[in-house]
Design a protein around this motif. Structure first.
Motif, PDB file in Angstrom:
ATOM      1  N   GLU A  19      44.399  34.092  48.003  1.00 44.02           N
ATOM      2  CA  GLU A  19      44.659  34.783  49.268  1.00 44.02           C
ATOM      3  C   GLU A  19      44.507  36.291  49.109  1.00 44.02           C
ATOM      4  O   GLU A  19      43.908  36.966  49.970  1.00 44.02           O
ATOM      5  N   LEU A  20      45.022  36.824  48.014  1.00 48.87           N
ATOM      6  CA  LEU A  20      44.915  38.258  47.787  1.00 48.87           C
ATOM      7  C   LEU A  20      43.465  38.674  47.551  1.00 48.87           C
ATOM      8  O   LEU A  20      43.002  39.694  48.081  1.00 48.87           O
ATOM      9  N   ALA A  21      42.739  37.878  46.775  1.00 50.45           N
ATOM     10  CA  ALA A  21      41.358  38.229  46.443  1.00 50.45           C
ATOM     11  C   ALA A  21      40.456  38.198  47.669  1.00 50.45           C
ATOM     12  O   ALA A  21      39.463  38.933  47.734  1.00 50.45           O
ATOM     13  N   ARG A  22      40.778  37.365  48.634  1.00 51.66           N
ATOM     14  CA  ARG A  22      39.988  37.357  49.869  1.00 51.66           C
ATOM     15  C   ARG A  22      40.104  38.699  50.593  1.00 51.66           C
ATOM     16  O   ARG A  22      39.179  39.120  51.301  1.00 51.66           O
ATOM     17  N   GLU A  23      41.246  39.368  50.429  1.00 53.30           N
ATOM     18  CA  GLU A  23      41.471  40.662  51.076  1.00 53.30           C
ATOM     19  C   GLU A  23      41.057  41.829  50.184  1.00 53.30           C
ATOM     20  O   GLU A  23      40.812  42.932  50.698  1.00 53.30           O
ATOM     21  N   ARG A  24      41.001  41.581  48.854  1.00 54.07           N
ATOM     22  CA  ARG A  24      40.736  42.670  47.910  1.00 54.07           C
ATOM     23  C   ARG A  24      39.492  42.328  47.087  1.00 54.07           C
ATOM     24  O   ARG A  24      39.578  41.643  46.063  1.00 54.07           O
ATOM     25  N   PRO A  25      38.320  42.783  47.485  1.00 54.96           N
ATOM     26  CA  PRO A  25      37.086  42.408  46.787  1.00 54.96           C
ATOM     27  C   PRO A  25      36.992  42.952  45.370  1.00 54.96           C
ATOM     28  O   PRO A  25      36.122  42.518  44.607  1.00 54.96           O
ATOM     29  N   GLU A  26      37.860  43.860  44.995  1.00 59.17           N
ATOM     30  CA  GLU A  26      37.824  44.410  43.638  1.00 59.17           C
ATOM     31  C   GLU A  26      38.523  43.516  42.615  1.00 59.17           C
ATOM     32  O   GLU A  26      38.484  43.797  41.404  1.00 59.17           O
ATOM     33  N   ILE A  27      39.164  42.437  43.064  1.00 54.68           N
ATOM     34  CA  ILE A  27      39.877  41.548  42.138  1.00 54.68           C
ATOM     35  C   ILE A  27      38.899  40.562  41.507  1.00 54.68           C
ATOM     36  O   ILE A  27      38.141  39.881  42.198  1.00 54.68           O
ATOM     37  N   ILE A  28      38.935  40.498  40.175  1.00 55.75           N
ATOM     38  CA  ILE A  28      38.119  39.584  39.389  1.00 55.75           C
ATOM     39  C   ILE A  28      39.046  38.657  38.614  1.00 55.75           C
ATOM     40  O   ILE A  28      40.060  39.103  38.066  1.00 55.75           O
ATOM     41  N   CYS A  29      38.717  37.376  38.552  1.00 56.75           N
ATOM     42  CA  CYS A  29      39.524  36.386  37.839  1.00 56.75           C
ATOM     43  C   CYS A  29      38.834  36.017  36.532  1.00 56.75           C
ATOM     44  O   CYS A  29      37.684  35.564  36.534  1.00 56.75           O
ATOM     45  N   ALA A  69      37.887  47.120  34.443  1.00 55.01           N
ATOM     46  CA  ALA A  69      38.842  48.074  35.002  1.00 55.01           C
ATOM     47  C   ALA A  69      38.249  49.480  35.040  1.00 55.01           C
ATOM     48  O   ALA A  69      38.436  50.224  36.015  1.00 55.01           O
ATOM     49  N   ARG A  70      37.526  49.861  34.012  1.00 54.64           N
ATOM     50  CA  ARG A  70      36.878  51.174  33.993  1.00 54.64           C
ATOM     51  C   ARG A  70      35.834  51.301  35.100  1.00 54.64           C
ATOM     52  O   ARG A  70      35.545  52.401  35.576  1.00 54.64           O
ATOM     53  N   ALA A  71      35.268  50.160  35.513  1.00 51.13           N
ATOM     54  CA  ALA A  71      34.258  50.167  36.579  1.00 51.13           C
ATOM     55  C   ALA A  71      34.870  50.089  37.969  1.00 51.13           C
ATOM     56  O   ALA A  71      34.141  50.018  38.965  1.00 51.13           O
ATOM     57  N   GLY A  72      36.209  50.080  38.041  1.00 51.57           N
ATOM     58  CA  GLY A  72      36.873  50.110  39.330  1.00 51.57           C
ATOM     59  C   GLY A  72      37.389  48.781  39.835  1.00 51.57           C
ATOM     60  O   GLY A  72      37.951  48.709  40.930  1.00 51.57           O
ATOM     61  N   PHE A  73      37.211  47.720  39.048  1.00 50.54           N
ATOM     62  CA  PHE A  73      37.727  46.413  39.444  1.00 50.54           C
ATOM     63  C   PHE A  73      39.178  46.262  38.990  1.00 50.54           C
ATOM     64  O   PHE A  73      39.695  47.045  38.184  1.00 50.54           O
ATOM     65  N   ILE A  74      39.847  45.226  39.513  1.00 46.43           N
ATOM     66  CA  ILE A  74      41.192  44.858  39.051  1.00 46.43           C
ATOM     67  C   ILE A  74      41.090  43.462  38.454  1.00 46.43           C
ATOM     68  O   ILE A  74      41.173  42.458  39.180  1.00 46.43           O
ATOM     69  N   PRO A  75      40.878  43.341  37.154  1.00 47.64           N
ATOM     70  CA  PRO A  75      40.762  42.022  36.541  1.00 47.64           C
ATOM     71  C   PRO A  75      42.127  41.389  36.264  1.00 47.64           C
ATOM     72  O   PRO A  75      43.051  42.062  35.794  1.00 47.64           O
ATOM     73  N   PHE A  76      42.236  40.100  36.593  1.00 45.92           N
ATOM     74  CA  PHE A  76      43.390  39.282  36.231  1.00 45.92           C
ATOM     75  C   PHE A  76      42.924  38.311  35.151  1.00 45.92           C
ATOM     76  O   PHE A  76      42.065  37.469  35.396  1.00 45.92           O
ATOM     77  N   PHE A  77      43.480  38.420  33.955  1.00 47.85           N
ATOM     78  CA  PHE A  77      43.089  37.586  32.817  1.00 47.85           C
ATOM     79  C   PHE A  77      44.145  36.512  32.583  1.00 47.85           C
ATOM     80  O   PHE A  77      45.328  36.816  32.459  1.00 47.85           O
ATOM     81  N   HIS A  78      43.715  35.230  32.495  1.00 47.35           N
ATOM     82  CA  HIS A  78      44.651  34.108  32.444  1.00 47.35           C
ATOM     83  C   HIS A  78      44.430  33.226  31.224  1.00 47.35           C
ATOM     84  O   HIS A  78      43.301  32.858  30.896  1.00 47.35           O
ATOM     85  N   THR A  79      45.524  32.865  30.575  1.00 45.42           N
ATOM     86  CA  THR A  79      45.537  31.805  29.573  1.00 45.42           C
ATOM     87  C   THR A  79      47.006  31.527  29.255  1.00 45.42           C
ATOM     88  O   THR A  79      47.910  32.010  29.938  1.00 45.42           O
ATOM     89  N   ILE A 152      51.960  42.261  44.148  1.00 47.36           N
ATOM     90  CA  ILE A 152      52.754  43.322  43.538  1.00 47.36           C
ATOM     91  C   ILE A 152      52.067  43.841  42.284  1.00 47.36           C
ATOM     92  O   ILE A 152      51.987  45.052  42.044  1.00 47.36           O
ATOM     93  N   ALA A 153      51.546  42.924  41.450  1.00 46.46           N
ATOM     94  CA  ALA A 153      50.865  43.348  40.225  1.00 46.46           C
ATOM     95  C   ALA A 153      49.649  44.202  40.548  1.00 46.46           C
ATOM     96  O   ALA A 153      49.384  45.219  39.882  1.00 46.46           O
ATOM     97  N   ALA A 154      48.900  43.803  41.564  1.00 46.87           N
ATOM     98  CA  ALA A 154      47.702  44.560  41.937  1.00 46.87           C
ATOM     99  C   ALA A 154      48.064  45.950  42.453  1.00 46.87           C
ATOM    100  O   ALA A 154      47.267  46.889  42.321  1.00 46.87           O
TER     101      ALA A 154
END
Length: 333
Positions: A19-29, A69-79, A152-154
C-alpha cells in the motif's frame, strides 16, 4: 487493548508495504531468497518492477541497498533477522550506518520464535544494531503496530532496523492504537512493579500484569517498541514510582532492551532493583515457541516469579494458569 487469546492475521507487513509503495514510487523491495516467509511475495506480485531478489547473498544486497539509497530510492531489505544483522554486519556498518543511508532493514523470526536452533535464532540482533551509530532499532509487538511500521520507517531519515514476528501475527491493540517511535507507551499503571517490554514479550507482560493485579500487586506495563533511541524520560519517570523494574525481551539480556533500561536507570540515579527477563547468555536449542519460552525463562510465570521474589511477598507464589488458545488465536506462554 484487546483481551487474550488474541485474533491473528497473516502478512500485515507485506500488505502495508505494498500500500505504501503504491503511493511512494521511490520504495524498492529487496529480498534474499525468502520471499514467502518475509511476506514480500505480495510486493513481488503487485509491483514486480520494483522487486529485487538477490539470492542468498545478504552482504551483497546490503551494498545494493546502500547504492539505491544514494540514488534517491528508499530500499527495504528483507530476510530473517539473524541473516540481515549477524551475517553482514560489517557491510551494514560501512555501507548503511556510516553514511546514514536511507535503508530500512527488516528482520523476521526474532529470538526464540524460530525452531531452527542457533543458526536461525536472532538472539543478538538488537544488540548488534543498537551498537551502530545512526541506526534506529524497533521491535514491534502486534499486527496493529506492524501495519503502521512501513510508513513510519519510510518517514524516518537514515537507517532503520525493524524486527518482526514471522507467520501468524496477534492483534493485541485496537485499530485506534498508534505506534509512536518517540515515546514508550504506558499501557497500565501501578506503583509496585514496572514491566518494560518489547516485541513478543508485550502480551506476556500484560498477562503477568493481570495475574499480579488479581493478587494485589499494582503493576505498570510499558510498551517500548523503540530500543534505540530509547525513551529515557518515560522509563525513568515510571521507574521512580516502582519498587522493582523488570525488563522483558525475546533476546539476549546482554545488549538489548534490558541493557538499555539498565543504562538509563543508572545514569538517572534511580535506586530501584532491576530484573532482566530474556535469554541468559546461552545459545538455545530447537523447539516450539512454547517449549523454548518456558525452558529459557521467557514465560508469563517467569515474569510473575521475578516480581514475587523481588517484592518478598508472603507465602508460596500461586500457580500461574496457562491461557488457552483456540485454533486461529494467539496467547502468551
Amino acid at each position: 487493548m484487546l483481551e487474550p487469546p488474541y485474533d491473528i492475521i497473516l502478512k500485515p507487513y507485506g500488505k502495508a508495504l505494498v500500500e505504501l509503495a503504491r503511493e511512494r514510487p521511490e520504495i524498492i523491495c529487496l529480498g534474499a531468497d525468502l520471499t514467502g516467509p518475509t511476506e514480500t511475495d505480495l510486493f513481488r506480485d503487485a509491483i514486480p518492477e520494483r522487486f529485487i531478489n538477490g539470492g542468498m547473498a545478504e552482504a551483497n544486497l546490503i551494498g545494493i541497498a546502500g547504492g539505491l539509497a544514494r540514488a534517491g530510492f528508499i530500499p527495504f531489505f528483507h530476510t530473517f533477522g539473524v541473516f540481515c544483522t549477524r551475517r553482514c554486519y560489517d557491510q551494514i556498518a560501512m555501507a548503511i550506518a556510516y553514511p546514514s543511508a536511507n535503508v530500512k532493514i527488516v528482520g523476521f523470526m526474532p529470538g526464540l520464535s524460530s525452531p531452527g536452533g542457533p543458526s536461525h535464532q536472532a538472539i543478538d540482533d538488537l544488540a548488534l544494531m543498537r551498537a551502530l551509530p545512526n541506526m534506529t532499532v524497533i521491535d514491534l509487538a502486534d499486527a496493529t503496530e506492524i501495519m503502521q511500521a512501513p510508513m513510519i520507517a519510510a518517514s524516518l531519515p537514515g537507517p532503520v532496523y525493524l524486527r518482526l514476528k514471522r507467520g501468524e501475527i496477534p492483534v493485541i491493540f485496537a485499530p485506534s492504537h498508534r505506534l509512536d517511535v518517540f515515546r514508550a507507551q504506558v499501557l497500565t499503571e501501578g506503583s509496585d512493579v514496572m514491566i518494560v517490554a518489547s516485541g513478543m514479550m508485550v502480551p506476556s507482560a500484560l498477562a503477568a500484569e493481570r495475574f499480579l493485579s488479581m493478587h494485589g500487586v499494582a503493576t505498570a506495563v510499558v510498551n517500548c517498541p523503540v530500543i534505540k533511541p530509547l525513551d529515557v524520560d518515560t522509563i525513568v519517570a515510571v521507574a521512580r514510582c516502582a519498587k522493582v523494574v523488570i525488563s522483558a525481551e525475546n533476546h539476549s539480556i546482554i545488549g538489548g532492551l534490558g541493557s538499555a533500561v539498565a543504562e538509563a536507570l543508572a545514569e538517572a540515579g534511580v535506586p530501584v532493583r532491576l530484573h532482566r527477563i530474556g535469554i541468559r547468555d546461552v545459545f538455545a536449542e530447537s523447539g516450539t515457541r512454547e517449549f523454548l519460552f518456558e525452558k529459557y525463562g521467557l514465560g508469563v510465570r517467569h515474569l510473575v516469579e521475578a516480581a514475587w521474589d523481588a517484592l518478598h511477598l508472603p507465602g508460596p507464589m500461586p500457580e500461574v494458569p496457562q491461557l488457552p488458545a483456540a485454533p486461529g488465536t494467539y496467547a502468551p506462554v
